[in-house]
Structure formats: C-alpha cells, structure tokens
Design an enzyme around this catalytic site. Structure first.
Site, PDB file in Angstrom:
ATOM      1  N   LYS A   1       0.850  -1.208   0.000  1.00 15.12           N
ATOM      2  CA  LYS A   1       0.000   0.000   0.000  1.00 15.12           C
ATOM      3  C   LYS A   1       0.876   1.245   0.000  1.00 15.12           C
ATOM      4  CE  LYS A   1      -4.047  -2.154   2.040  1.00 15.12           C
ATOM      5  NZ  LYS A   1      -3.487  -3.450   2.420  1.00 15.12           N
TER       6      LYS A   1
HETATM    7  O1  LIG Z   1      -4.906  -4.234  -0.187  1.00 13.40           O
HETATM    8  C1  LIG Z   1      -5.341  -5.158   0.493  1.00 13.40           C
HETATM    9  O2  LIG Z   1      -4.946  -6.298   0.317  1.00 13.40           O
HETATM   10  C2  LIG Z   1      -6.463  -4.890   1.403  1.00 13.40           C
HETATM   11  C3  LIG Z   1      -7.340  -3.917   1.012  1.00 13.40           C
HETATM   12  C4  LIG Z   1      -8.579  -3.810   1.676  1.00 13.40           C
HETATM   13  O3  LIG Z   1      -9.433  -3.049   1.281  1.00 13.40           O
HETATM   14  N1  LIG Z   1      -8.818  -4.609   2.738  1.00 13.40           N
HETATM   15  C5  LIG Z   1      -7.917  -5.541   3.187  1.00 13.40           C
HETATM   16  O4  LIG Z   1      -8.238  -6.263   4.141  1.00 13.40           O
HETATM   17  N2  LIG Z   1      -6.699  -5.652   2.562  1.00 13.40           N
HETATM   18  C6  LIG Z   1      -5.686  -6.611   3.058  1.00 13.40           C
HETATM   19  O5  LIG Z   1      -6.183  -7.929   2.830  1.00 13.40           O
HETATM   20  C7  LIG Z   1      -5.872  -8.781   3.928  1.00 13.40           C
HETATM   21  C8  LIG Z   1      -7.152  -9.272   4.556  1.00 13.40           C
HETATM   22  O6  LIG Z   1      -6.885 -10.199   5.547  1.00 13.40           O
HETATM   23  P1  LIG Z   1      -8.009 -11.118   6.194  1.00 13.40           P
HETATM   24  O7  LIG Z   1      -9.106 -10.228   6.652  1.00 13.40           O
HETATM   25  O8  LIG Z   1      -7.284 -11.789   7.333  1.00 13.40           O
HETATM   26  O9  LIG Z   1      -8.456 -12.102   5.134  1.00 13.40           O
HETATM   27  C9  LIG Z   1      -4.968  -7.977   4.842  1.00 13.40           C
HETATM   28  O10 LIG Z   1      -3.635  -8.198   4.422  1.00 13.40           O
HETATM   29  C10 LIG Z   1      -5.355  -6.548   4.555  1.00 13.40           C
HETATM   30  O11 LIG Z   1      -4.287  -5.656   4.781  1.00 13.40           O
END
Ligand SMILES: O=C(O)c1cc(=O)[nH]c(=O)n1[C@@H]1O[C@H](COP(=O)(O)O)[C@@H](O)[C@H]1O
Length: 307
Positions: free
Chosen positions: A104
């Site tokens: 990011k």
């Molecule tokens: O860019 C991302 O990957 C991201 C964007 C977003 O809108 N929401 C989001 O959760 N993420 C990332 O996606 C992953 C979600 O993780 P879980 O919720 O554990 O499946 C994490 O690494 C967050 O940082």
C-alpha cells in the site's frame, strides 16, 4: 495481468492466499525451534515467520495461483523481518506462485520511483542492476494522484509487473472518504476506478485487462458489481473474504462473463485454519490447504467455470 490470469486458469482457482503471519498464528513447535537458535529476538521471530511461511507455501503451491504477503507483518520485525519477506517472495516464486506484495505504498514521483525499484524493480548500484524484493505486483494507495502512480508504469512495463490501486477498500470506515460525492456527483471510489482505466490504457494484455488493477472489498458487493460494469479493463484484487465476513455470493459480482476479472484474497481464515478446526499444530499447513480448497470450491460453485 496475463501472468496472473494464466496462473488462475491453470489452477482453476481465482484466489490468493494472504501471508499475514502474526506470531500468534504460528505453531509453538516452530516458534520454539526458532527461539532455540536465535533467542526471543527479532531474528528469532523472523526465523519463525519464514519457517511458518515455507510450510504454508509447500502445502498451498499446488492449490492457489498467488500469494499476498502484507509487508507490515514483516516490517514489524525490522531488517530481520524484511529478510524473511525477501526469502518468502523468492521461495513462493520458485514454486511458481505469483506474488502480490501488499505494501500500500505511495509518495511523490521520485520517492515513488524508489518504492517501485525496491518492491517490483531493480536498483542501480554504480552501474550494476540489482533486485531487492522483486514482487510480481504491488498494492498502491492513490491519494497523491497521478504523480504517485505514473512512476510505477514504465517499470511495470519493462519488468512485466502490475499494480493494484486501492479503489473501494473492505474496511468499515472506507466510505468516510471513498463514498464521498465529488462535484460531478460521482463517488470518489468511482473516480479512482476511472483513473485506473486511464492509467492502464496502454498496457492491456491478451485478456483485455491492463497492468493497473484495483482493490475492491468483498464486504461491499453492490459497489463491486458497479465497479465491474464500469471498469472492463481493470482486474480486481478482492480482500474481505472469510475473516471480514465476505462469502462466495459477495465476491461473485467481481467477475466478468467469462469468470475472469478478479482474484479473491483470504489471509486469516487460511493462516489460522489449524486453530479454528482444532487440528494438531504439526498439521497447520494441511489445515491451511484444506481451507484454501474449501474456499476455491465455494467460489467456483458460485461463479461458474473459468475460461
Ligand atoms: O490491499 C489489500 O490487500 C487490502 C485492502 C482492503 O481493502 N482490505 C484488506 O483487508 N486488505 C488486506 O487484505 C488482507 C485481509 O486479511 P483477512 O481479513 O485476514 O483475510 C490484509 O492483508 C489486509 O491488509
């Protein structure tokens, strides 16, 4: 995006496993072995992370086309953690996995160029080009506008890499800024989405998708569908499945009529599957693989075939 789409088609699986390794998810036998060698130090923690990841990658590589290490989980352990990140990227790529570095990142032009070199490109050391992290794609925050995105594009073209721009994020407060209506009555997220189409114009691949993808969360299915219709050349990274509550029905609108156009991420639901299912800690990677298969099957059943 062709490399990612080819990998999705080869594995018949439009998902990505997030490698967000909190120490609490790592089985005690791995942590104990790492601390025995390095002590309870940053190095010990980073060694545990790398060992955990290698086990996961061995088990997940036959199932998923891609992984997404979130840089913060590595950065928290200083340079030792960054070394674990670099080794994780290499190990994953050796296994044929596409690596989305979730950094990011964003800054003004020249600084963004340095991020791009570090995470996707090569850096020149007095005439010698060397690569550091060398991911296949990077998540990018668009808040600074074109100046913060344009420096990535030549490098992406040169080295066959992609970016995913935050458009409509999965978190509860994403609407505070992203849902705001601008003067032309369009939302900020729709406006950033159109910019993704513009930024990617010159880089469309065999499947019609450009190197400039978008992040759109599974937790906002209506907006996902709206963005899919509005952005025919923008490939989506869709987080928010699993731990954040998104399910197969929620992610279905992210796909196009060919079952392409999106890759769905899950991190915690895969990494902690061994704890959730009460599996033996030695079987943590097996439990992660089983969850990855369950997720794949659920999404494929909902979305249909992949052409
Ligand atoms: O860019 C991302 O990957 C991201 C964007 C977003 O809108 N929401 C989001 O959760 N993420 C990332 O996606 C992953 C979600 O993780 P879980 O919720 O554990 O499946 C994490 O690494 C967050 O940082």
């Amino acid at each position: 995006m062709d490399r990612l789409i080819d990998a999705i088609r080869a594995k018949k699986n439009p998902t990505v496993a997030g490698l967000d390794p909190k120490l609490a998810y790592i089985p005690a036998f791995i942590r104990r072995a790492a601390y025995a060698q390095y002590g309870k130090t940053l190095e010990g923690a980073a060694a545990a992370v790398l060992q955990f990841n290698k086990g996961l990658l061995d088990a997940l590589a036959p199932i998923v086309p891609a992984v997404k290490p979130q840089c913060a989980y590595y950065e928290q352990f200083g340079w030792q953690g960054m070394r674990a990140l670099e080794a994780t990227v290499r190990y994953a790529q050796e296994k044929g996995l596409y690596v989305i570095l979730d950094g990011k990142r964003n800054d003004i032009g020249t600084t963004m160029e340095a991020y791009a070199k570090a995470l996707l490109g090569t850096v020149e050391v007095d005439g010698t080009e060397l690569s550091a992290f060398d991911g296949d794609a990077l998540t990018v925050n668009p808040y600074l506008g074109t100046d913060g995105v344009a420096p990535l594009l030549p490098l992406c073209a040169q080295r066959d890499k992609s970016v995913f721009i935050l458009v409509k994020t999965s978190n509860p407060s994403s609407g505070e800024l992203q849902d705001r209506l601008l003067e032309d009555r369009r939302t900020l997220y729709a406006t950033v989405g159109s910019l993704c189409e513009d930024w990617g114009t010159q880089t469309r691949g065999r499947y019609g998708y450009s190197r400039v993808g978008a992040v759109a969360g599974a937790t906002y299915p209506a907006q996902l569908g709206e963005l899919r219709r509005a952005l025919p050349h923008t490939f989506f990274l869709v987080p928010g499945y699993g731990a954040q509550g998104g399910g197969a029905k929620d992610v279905a609108p992210a796909f196009d009529a060919h079952g392409r156009g999106a890759v769905i991420n899950a991190s915690r639901s895969i990494l902690t599957a061994w704890q959730k299912t009460g599996a033996d800690e030695q079987d943590y990677a097996k439990a992660a693989a089983a969850e990855a298969v369950r997720m794949r099957d659920e999404i494929v059943a909902e979305v249909g075939g992949f052409e």
